[in-house]
Design an enzyme around this catalytic site. Structure first.
Site, mmCIF file in Angstrom:
data_model
loop_
_atom_site.group_PDB
_atom_site.id
_atom_site.type_symbol
_atom_site.label_atom_id
_atom_site.label_comp_id
_atom_site.label_asym_id
_atom_site.label_seq_id
_atom_site.Cartn_x
_atom_site.Cartn_y
_atom_site.Cartn_z
ATOM 1 N N HIS A 91 -3.537 -5.360 1.218
ATOM 2 C CA HIS A 91 -3.262 -6.448 2.463
ATOM 3 C C HIS A 91 -3.605 -7.231 3.204
ATOM 4 C CE1 HIS A 91 -2.470 -1.892 4.309
ATOM 5 N NE2 HIS A 91 -3.330 -1.571 3.289
ATOM 6 N N CYS A 136 1.028 -1.090 0.237
ATOM 7 C CA CYS A 136 -0.152 0.091 -0.091
ATOM 8 C C CYS A 136 1.372 1.219 0.075
ATOM 9 C CB CYS A 136 -0.704 0.305 0.718
ATOM 10 S SG CYS A 136 -2.388 1.112 1.099
#
Length: 481
Positions: free
Chosen positions: A428, A331
């Site tokens: 994630h 991310c």
């Protein structure tokens, strides 16, 4: 069995007193009895969040509590989520969607609006469930925050529900914490507390009993249960990083920790992996020699990038790669690995452009819209499936994306460097799937690994805390007899 409370609130004398685990334990115990139970937290402040079935985000602790109750996470379980972006400001998420970025003083005034969202969610949950187990936030004794309170006694008074107060004896001063908290409450708030829970006790219970008797005489309220300190739990942290290391294997994984690290629960499976030695590296520390460095997610990527550079960790990253080490950026960490991060809209602060590490040929443009999605796909670098979730702002493009890290259906995702040393992704939860965990560790250099199933470990931990909390449920049930 019959549970005597349609709504019960769990508050704590301090942050991290054990409110989240007590709520999860009660949810699992009631679900075992066939009672339709649901967790609820009016307001949460956390950088660890989960994507819900209705396309929003809530605190990960509430997702864990939903798992304990046998439910899919839903935004009504945590209608107000605050994600700090600085010491005085936060992103305000209402019903799973970003509403605004506010300074603390502005949000204090906004609480009257947020309370309406809280009561709407509570009404929906209470209409469809037999029991709502509510988690407070921080402590109800924070006098400066009592006006317009929606997180603790303000909510309890609004819906007229009873409260149990949890105190952590492992911190020390447990009796002072309880008596001091009561002294800070109004008379009506004190009457609302039906009893106390002493959490994380280890030792001879007989030596504690005189203190319990004194506490009951002093307050006129019962100690409902003394819960033991349980070692080795695998539970999602609400926010704070567990600094204690897990397994001490020979394969070293290092995670630099910037000030606004988000979703560090990504690394729970690595902590539990016997062959892995996981290290979180904080300010002022040197990055030790390692096999794998993972740059984590961030709530404020450009600010955390500047902070990482100031720590002098860029040279360590380049040295690690020169010696053949592997790097994963997740991310915000993926965005940092690129050439530039542009914030034209002021999404994370003042508009501007930051120079990244230029280890991947990509550029990122931050955008106001946040992508929230649960995803399934496969690894591009190995024959293995993956499951995860996306929760980010920004789009990343460049020549490195032609060699993706994963495929979501037919959509390429992330980037994999041509030399095979660097992997960047927005996904994630990568390590939670045992097959993906094996593939990623094999890619990083750890061969013939038997991957742990962190989801199964969480289930076992929920059952352990529920079994330990059975005396609490029995004490609460007796109140209705």
């Amino acid at each position: 069995m019959t549970f005597p409370f349609s709504t019960l609130m769990v508050q704590g004398t301090t942050s991290d007193a054990g409110k989240s685990t007590v709520v999860a334990a009660l949810c699992r115990l009631l679900a075992r009895e066939g009672i339709r139970v649901v967790p609820f937290k009016p307001q949460n402040m956390a950088l660890n969040s989960a994507v819900t079935v209705d396309g929003g985000e809530i605190g990960r602790a509430q997702a864990l509590q939903a798992q304990a109750a046998g439910l899919a996470p839903h935004t009504d379980m945590n209608p107000v989520l605050l994600k700090p972006s600085s010491d005085t400001g936060a992103q305000v998420v209402i019903h799973g969607k970003v509403r605004a970025d506010m300074q603390a003083r502005d949000y204090h005034q906004y609480k009257t609006v947020a309370m309406q969202a809280v009561l709407q969610s509570y009404a929906r949950l209470s209409a469809n469930h037999e029991a709502v187990i509510v988690e407070g936030a921080g402590s109800p004794a924070e006098i400066n925050l009592r006006e317009r309170d929606i997180a603790n006694m303000g909510f309890a008074e609004a819906v007229d529900c009873p409260v149990i107060l949890v105190a952590d004896i492992d911190r020390g001063g447990v009796f002072a914490h309880i008596v001091g908290t009561l002294s800070c409450l109004s008379e009506s708030e004190r009457r609302r507390i039906v009893g106390f829970v002493i959490n994380r006790f280890r030792g001879d219970l007989g030596l504690l009993e005189p203190g319990l008797e004194w506490l009951e005489r002093q307050t006129g309220k019962p100690v409902l249960a003394v819960l033991p300190y349980l070692h080795g739990l695998q539970l999602d942290a609400e926010d704070a990083i567990q600094q204690a290391q897990g397994a001490q294997g020979t394969f070293r994984v290092v995670v630099p920790v910037p000030p606004r690290i988000s979703n560090h629960t990504d690394f729970d499976a690595l902590r539990a992996q016997p062959e892995v030695d996981l290290h979180f590296v904080g300010p002022g520390q040197l990055i030790p020699p390692s096999d794998l460095i993972i740059l984590p997610g961030s709530k404020n990527t450009r600010a955390d990038l500047a902070w990482l550079i100031k720590q002098g960790w860029v040279d360590a990253l380049h040295r690690h790669l020169r010696y053949g080490g592997k790097v994963i950026g997740i991310c915000g960490g993926y965005q940092m690995l690129g050439k530039t991060i542009t914030d034209s809209f002021g999404v994370e602060g003042d508009p501007g452009v930051s120079q990244g590490f230029a280890l991947l040929d990509v550029d990122t443009q931050l955008t106001p819209d946040k992508r929230l999605a649960q995803v399934q796909g496969r690894c591009a670098f190995a024959d293995a499936p993956m499951n995860g979730y996306e929760i980010h702002v920004g789009t990343t493009s460049g020549s490195a994306t032609a060699n993706p890290a994963f495929y979501i259906g037919n959509r390429p995702e992330g980037a994999h460097s041509q030399d095979g040393q660097i992997l960047g992704t927005y996904l994630h939860g990568l390590f939670d799937d045992p097959q993906a965990l094996r593939a990623l560790l094999n890619w990083a250099g750890l061969k013939d690994v038997a991957p742990v199933d962190v989801t199964a470990l969480r289930e076992q931990s929920i059952d352990r805390i529920a079994d330990a909390a059975l005396p609490l449920l029995q004490a609460l049930t007796r109140m209705g007899a």
